[in-house]
Design a protein around this motif. Structure first.
Motif, short mmCIF file in Angstrom:
data_model
loop_
_atom_site.label_atom_id
_atom_site.label_comp_id
_atom_site.label_asym_id
_atom_site.label_seq_id
_atom_site.Cartn_x
_atom_site.Cartn_y
_atom_site.Cartn_z
N SER A 182 34.94 -0.33 71.78
CA SER A 182 34.40 -1.48 72.52
C SER A 182 33.69 -1.06 73.80
O SER A 182 33.21 -1.92 74.55
CB SER A 182 35.53 -2.46 72.86
N SER A 233 23.60 -4.60 79.47
CA SER A 233 24.86 -3.97 79.14
C SER A 233 25.08 -4.08 77.64
O SER A 233 24.87 -5.16 77.07
CB SER A 233 26.01 -4.65 79.90
N PHE A 234 25.46 -2.99 77.01
CA PHE A 234 25.55 -2.99 75.55
C PHE A 234 26.50 -1.90 75.07
O PHE A 234 26.88 -1.01 75.84
CB PHE A 234 24.16 -2.78 74.93
N LYS A 235 26.87 -1.98 73.80
CA LYS A 235 27.65 -0.92 73.17
C LYS A 235 26.70 0.15 72.66
O LYS A 235 25.84 -0.15 71.83
CB LYS A 235 28.48 -1.47 72.01
N ALA A 290 29.78 2.50 69.17
CA ALA A 290 29.80 1.30 68.35
C ALA A 290 30.10 1.65 66.89
O ALA A 290 30.89 0.98 66.21
CB ALA A 290 28.49 0.54 68.45
N ARG A 331 31.34 -0.20 76.75
CA ARG A 331 30.01 -0.69 77.08
C ARG A 331 29.37 0.19 78.15
O ARG A 331 30.05 0.86 78.92
CB ARG A 331 30.06 -2.14 77.58
N GLU A 365 36.38 -0.57 82.13
CA GLU A 365 36.44 0.54 81.19
C GLU A 365 37.59 1.49 81.51
O GLU A 365 38.23 2.05 80.60
CB GLU A 365 35.10 1.30 81.18
#
Length: 453
Positions: A383, A371-373, A378, A385, A219
């Motif tokens: 992008s 792990s996700f947006k 979003a 996360r 990131e």
């Protein structure tokens, strides 16, 4: 009448020393003095946590403006003005220093605005030549950033210097991979400085959870930090208005500034400590027992100068435990177990307890991770996360570690830290109803282990 000028003499006016001094004077009614050679508030208030967090806030508004446009706000070009921000930050630090001074004065602590060293087990020598005696002496002198042993290293700056820059450089090389290096990399990149970071190790944030630090590195790069692991400096020299740097990765570049964030050392030099019998460790740290007492019974030490757990709230807790032990007759050990902490990288990192690597070396574990947006970014087409991760003992079901990489992770880990400190099990987390829609709800909705080890 006491045989001493004071019941307690504190050397160091940072968070730990000030808390110990004013509690001893206020609650325990002790006669207390404190000496500070620089500014009250110490590293945290003057050269660390507070100005750093203000800079983190400031650097976040640029991306926030971009994101706002994706939410329908009509906003012109945003440009950061250090000249407008910097004086306001200094004014705030002056205000906070004044609060620290007034807290001491209001508690009846006598202040000496000068350097103090140890003359003997019960005597402090001040810079003006006067000597003061005390039944107990508490050393709370903190730590300082150090430069590497490299020719021309004095061309670069250290973290203390960042807050005093008149102007921001157009480009900067940050050397180091710890939390200070990574925090300033995010801050300066967010303020529009072309930011490069060299770290000689394989991955930044050594000692933290591997999965978490891997995501943070990704990131940071996505946010514009030119990060090079496995790279270190070979040489540096003045080149016009810049600094020419040769690195082990084969590059040779000129930067507007070089920031060394390559470690800190305890402030124990030239204080007369070893001469009176206080023992120092290899790095200059003052060696203390579980009650912060040195090898000299009348001399105690707390905070970063002991190099135990170098966090402001820990120094404060150590100061409180010292007062409880010495002035209330209630022997109290500062608790260094399961301390939640935050790293103000971008994204933030909140952590408490064991890493996955530490836990699996200790006992069989289950790992719950996702792990996700997040919804907010979003929607804006970003992008970025986040990571939510729990380390669970297979046998006791206790949550051994909790790791969060996400915006506001510091706020989240403070609450999660209470549960982990209390010994909550995975089933306790499962029984807690989710707050929806939030990022943190994932902490109580992960039902199936990602892996076992």
């Amino acid at each position: 009448m006491s045989d001493f000028d004071y019941d307690l003499f504190v050397i160091g006016g940072g968070s730990g020393g000030v808390r110990a001094a004013r509690v001893a004077a206020g609650e325990a009614k002790a006669k207390v003095a404190l000496a500070e050679e620089s500014r009250y508030g110490g590293t945290c208030v003057i050269r660390g946590c507070v100005p750093k967090k203000l800079m983190v806030f400031a650097s976040g508004y640029g991306p926030a403006v971009e994101e706002a446009r994706d939410y329908g706000w009509q906003i012109g070009d945003a440009r950061f003005d250090w000249g407008a921000f910097h004086p306001k930050m200094q004014t705030e630090l002056d205000r906070l220093e004044g609060i620290y001074q007034r807290l001491l004065d209001g508690s009846g602590v006598e202040r000496f605005d000068q350097r103090a060293v140890i003359a003997d087990a019960h005597t402090v020598a001040l810079a003006d030549g006067t000597r003061k005696t005390a039944k107990h002496i508490l050393i709370a002198t903190g730590g300082r950033p150090v430069r590497p042993e490299l020719e021309n290293a004095d061309l670069g700056i250290v973290s203390d210097d960042i807050f005093d820059l008149d102007t921001l450089p157009k480009s900067i090389l940050i050397v180091g991979g710890g939390y200070i290096a990574c925090e300033f990399a995010g801050v300066l990149a967010g303020m529009g400085v072309e930011t490069t970071q060299y770290y000689r190790g394989a991955q930044i944030l050594r000692g933290f959870d591997d999965e978490a630090r891997g995501l943070i590195a990704e990131e940071m790069q996505a946010n514009g930090v030119d990060l090079h692991c496995g790279s270190d400096l070979i040489s540096m020299e003045k080149d016009g208005e810049g600094i020419r740097v040769k690195a082990t990765n084969g590059t040779e570049r000129v930067f507007g500034q070089v920031l060394f964030a390559t470690g800190r050392r305890p402030n124990s030099d030239n204080m007369g400590l070893e001469e009176v019998g206080v023992k120092l460790g290899r790095r200059g740290e003052i060696e203390v027992d579980d009650y912060s007492q040195t090898a000299v019974p009348s001399i105690y030490a707390i905070g970063d100068v002991t190099d135990r757990m170098n966090l402001t709230p820990v120094a404060i807790r150590e100061g409180m435990a010292f007062v409880e032990t010495v002035f209330h007759g209630n022997p109290t050990k500062p608790d260094h177990e399961l301390i939640p902490t935050a790293v103000f990288t971008q994204p933030e990192f909140g952590t408490v307890g064991l890493t996955e690597e530490e836990a699996r070396d200790q006992e069989p574990i289950e790992v719950y991770a996702t792990s996700f947006k997040p919804m907010q970014t979003a929607f804006a087409g970003r992008s970025a996360r986040v990571l939510m991760k729990l380390i669970v003992s297979q046998e006791s079901r206790r949550v051994l570690g909790c790791h969060i990489v996400a915006p506001q992770a510091g706020e989240m880990i403070q609450m999660a830290g209470i549960a982990v400190k209390m010994g909550a099990t995975k089933e306790d987390f499962d029984r807690t109803v989710a707050v929806h829609p939030t990022m943190s709800e994932e902490m109580v909705t992960m039902r199936t282990p990602t892996r076992k080890a």
